[in-house]
Design a protein around this motif. Structure first.
Motif, mmCIF file in Angstrom:
data_model
loop_
_atom_site.group_PDB
_atom_site.id
_atom_site.type_symbol
_atom_site.label_atom_id
_atom_site.label_comp_id
_atom_site.label_asym_id
_atom_site.label_seq_id
_atom_site.Cartn_x
_atom_site.Cartn_y
_atom_site.Cartn_z
ATOM 1 N N TRP A 152 -2.490 7.287 9.712
ATOM 2 C CA TRP A 152 -0.601 7.711 9.550
ATOM 3 C C TRP A 152 -0.594 8.594 8.952
ATOM 4 O O TRP A 152 0.330 10.056 9.281
ATOM 5 C CB TRP A 152 0.102 6.321 8.976
ATOM 6 C CG TRP A 152 -0.197 5.364 10.063
ATOM 7 C CD1 TRP A 152 -0.291 4.793 10.935
ATOM 8 C CD2 TRP A 152 1.098 3.661 9.453
ATOM 9 N NE1 TRP A 152 -0.039 3.640 11.846
ATOM 10 C CE2 TRP A 152 0.397 2.876 11.085
ATOM 11 C CE3 TRP A 152 1.058 3.645 8.383
ATOM 12 C CZ2 TRP A 152 0.565 1.999 11.032
ATOM 13 C CZ3 TRP A 152 1.978 2.179 9.106
ATOM 14 C CH2 TRP A 152 1.647 1.464 9.676
ATOM 15 N N GLN A 153 -1.028 8.937 7.518
ATOM 16 C CA GLN A 153 -1.447 10.547 7.204
ATOM 17 C C GLN A 153 -1.836 11.483 8.205
ATOM 18 O O GLN A 153 -0.578 12.843 8.435
ATOM 19 C CB GLN A 153 -1.703 10.141 5.882
ATOM 20 C CG GLN A 153 -1.146 9.288 4.783
ATOM 21 C CD GLN A 153 0.768 9.735 4.335
ATOM 22 O OE1 GLN A 153 0.207 10.980 4.236
ATOM 23 N NE2 GLN A 153 0.987 8.571 3.050
ATOM 24 N N GLU A 207 1.052 -1.285 -0.245
ATOM 25 C CA GLU A 207 -0.255 0.100 -0.100
ATOM 26 C C GLU A 207 1.390 1.127 0.592
ATOM 27 O O GLU A 207 1.450 1.501 0.564
ATOM 28 C CB GLU A 207 -0.861 0.577 0.713
ATOM 29 C CG GLU A 207 -2.097 1.075 1.092
ATOM 30 C CD GLU A 207 -3.227 0.118 0.473
ATOM 31 O OE1 GLU A 207 -3.746 0.974 -0.635
ATOM 32 O OE2 GLU A 207 -3.385 -1.106 0.187
ATOM 33 N N ALA A 237 0.453 4.522 0.624
ATOM 34 C CA ALA A 237 0.251 5.571 1.464
ATOM 35 C C ALA A 237 0.395 5.064 2.469
ATOM 36 O O ALA A 237 0.791 6.242 3.390
ATOM 37 C CB ALA A 237 -1.569 6.030 1.396
ATOM 38 N N LEU A 238 0.666 3.844 3.203
ATOM 39 C CA LEU A 238 1.474 2.652 4.193
ATOM 40 C C LEU A 238 2.788 3.513 4.312
ATOM 41 O O LEU A 238 3.195 3.450 4.907
ATOM 42 C CB LEU A 238 0.703 1.954 4.322
ATOM 43 C CG LEU A 238 -0.275 1.754 4.441
ATOM 44 C CD1 LEU A 238 -1.581 0.450 5.175
ATOM 45 C CD2 LEU A 238 -1.415 2.684 6.012
ATOM 46 N N LEU A 240 1.071 12.630 10.552
ATOM 47 C CA LEU A 240 1.762 13.202 10.051
ATOM 48 C C LEU A 240 1.569 14.476 9.658
ATOM 49 O O LEU A 240 2.734 15.294 10.002
ATOM 50 C CB LEU A 240 2.084 12.171 8.640
ATOM 51 C CG LEU A 240 3.333 11.027 8.484
ATOM 52 C CD1 LEU A 240 2.984 10.119 7.059
ATOM 53 C CD2 LEU A 240 4.744 11.145 9.159
ATOM 54 N N ALA A 287 -4.187 3.927 6.856
ATOM 55 C CA ALA A 287 -3.411 4.990 5.689
ATOM 56 C C ALA A 287 -3.867 6.304 6.138
ATOM 57 O O ALA A 287 -2.562 7.349 6.171
ATOM 58 C CB ALA A 287 -3.384 4.533 4.002
ATOM 59 N N ASP A 325 4.215 5.583 2.078
ATOM 60 C CA ASP A 325 4.944 6.422 2.645
ATOM 61 C C ASP A 325 5.210 7.220 3.943
ATOM 62 O O ASP A 325 5.768 7.690 3.843
ATOM 63 C CB ASP A 325 3.804 7.338 0.648
ATOM 64 C CG ASP A 325 3.457 8.538 1.295
ATOM 65 O OD1 ASP A 325 5.391 9.517 1.319
ATOM 66 O OD2 ASP A 325 3.445 9.860 1.788
ATOM 67 N N ALA A 326 4.182 6.602 4.899
ATOM 68 C CA ALA A 326 3.903 7.686 5.725
ATOM 69 C C ALA A 326 4.794 6.953 6.724
ATOM 70 O O ALA A 326 5.498 7.214 7.324
ATOM 71 C CB ALA A 326 2.842 6.727 6.606
#
Lengths: 121, 290
Positions: B78-79, A10, A12-13, B82, B75, A15-16
């Protein structure tokens, strides 16, 4: 600088995780499927691996099993980071040699970071 | 169904013999009864099979959808984390909006977790890992963790333990979830200026945890359904208090699985007391008697 390999499909995961660990001074490598994960593990020789379970091309359990059979990689701690949490899955991961098991949706990035720091000592 | 068939045929044979000496009548009666039982039996068996299949498919569906939902939800979580770290100085409307997004994200994650737990309970897949827990300390710690939330809501939160130590044998994670759920409900359904009290006491050979609020209470008409899955009382919906109707169902199921009991007393407009009780560990009960 500690080297970390993140095997997660994934974006987005990935990236985080990449952002939070890079900010903490880790050298981060990324792989987006199981096969790429094994290849990256052999090449990068990371200090620790974060491993998702449902991955394209090769399931996380197979990746874990293969990594644990490779000389030079079998002692690398693997933290399973997944959204599956049935006890059969947790038990299988631990039996295959995972050092920890976290359900992504239930943990903040800071808690994942703390767990990695704890395992790496 | 085979046993029922044979029994039905024997009974029919005896009954037919009492009313007629003609063997042909007896044979016809028995054959008709056998055919009838065969048809009815097959219909019942296939209905049960269809029900079992439907239940399995529903269970698999909930499982797959819930796990699939967790990916985008984590997702976002976590985003967002951040983003909030990068925007530490955010104030005013933006801070309120961000807080709302975060809470809603956590709420959706909790809903998915609850659905998965319901599925596990219904499929008999809940695995308990019981350990000895000193429940007075355990609940006090959880209660203290809720003080900031109560203060934020303008409510007073008071903990007391009437007997110490009280040791029970329970799964720590599940018991934490149960306790948090009751305290969270109490805070959520109480208005500003209200009070939530949490008591740990000994009731015969059980340790009992009571959570009392001065909230909206439960209308008498709704009280019998309060532990049912997806049930929400009419005044809770009217008060627009967030909830899924799964919490109390899970509380009852999990406490029951750990060998305990749950109950409540409530008066609409005055408040409610929800409690659970778990058997005391025998050794500890002896210590208490001395």
């Amino acid at each position: 600088m500690k080297k970390l390999l993140i095997i997660e499909d994934e974006a987005a995961l990935q990236d985080a995780l990449q952002k939070v660990f890079t900010a903490e001074g880790y050298e981060v490598s990324q792989a987006f499927d199981g096969e790429e994960g094994i290849k990256a593990a052999k090449e990068k020789k990371p200090d620790m691996i974060l491993l998702d379970l449902i991955l394209p091309k090769k399931h996380g359990f197979e990746v874990l099993q293969e990594i644990k059979a490779i000389d030079g990689l079998k002692d690398v701690p693997v933290l399973v980071l997944t959204n599956l949490e049935e006890s059969t899955e947790v038990m299988k991961a631990i039996e295959l040699g995972a050092r920890g098991y976290l359900v992504k949706a239930n943990y903040a990035l800071k808690e994942v970071l703390a767990k990695v720091k704890d395992i790496l000592g | 169904m085979g046993g029922v068939n044979v029994l039905g045929m024997i009974t029919t044979a005896f009954a037919a013999q009492r009313f007629s000496d003609d063997p042909a009548v007896v044979i016809i009666s028995v054959s008709m009864m056998a055919a009838f039982l065969f048809v009815v039996g097959n219909a019942v068996v296939s209905s049960f099979q269809r029900l079992a299949d439907a239940s399995r498919i529903k269970s698999e569906f909930v499982n797959i959808v819930s796990h699939q939902l967790r990916s985008p939800l984590s997702a976002i979580k976590w985003q967002l984390e951040l983003m909030l770290d990068q925007m530490k100085m955010v104030t005013g409307d933006a801070a309120v909006t961000m807080g709302t997004i975060r809470r809603q994200n956590e709420r959706m994650i909790a809903l998915v977790n609850d659905l998965l737990e319901v599925n596990r309970i219904e499929d008999d897949r809940v695995i308990l890992r019981p350990t000895a827990i000193t429940i007075d300390n355990f609940v006090e710690q959880i209660a203290n963790g809720y003080k900031p939330l109560a203060e934020q809501a303008g409510e007073k939160l008071v903990f007391s333990a009437e007997a110490r130590p009280l040791v029970v044998f329970a799964d720590e994670t599940k018991l934490r979830w149960v306790t948090e759920n009751l305290i969270d409900n109490a805070i959520r359904y109480t208005k500003t200026g209200g009070e939530v009290t949490i008591k740990v006491l000994r009731a015969k050979n059980m340790a009992r945890v009571e959570v009392t609020d001065s909230g909206i209470g439960i209308p008498v008409a709704d009280q019998a359904m309060i532990f049912q899955k997806f049930f929400r009382s009419e005044n809770a919906v009217r008060a627009r208090a967030e909830g899924t109707g799964l919490g109390l169902y899970l509380v009852r199921s999990l406490v029951g699985a750990m060998g305990g009991k749950v109950g409540f007393a409530s008066m609409e407009g005055k408040g409610s007391t929800f409690w659970y009780a778990l058997p005391l560990v025998e050794g500890e009960a002896v210590v208490q008697k001395k």
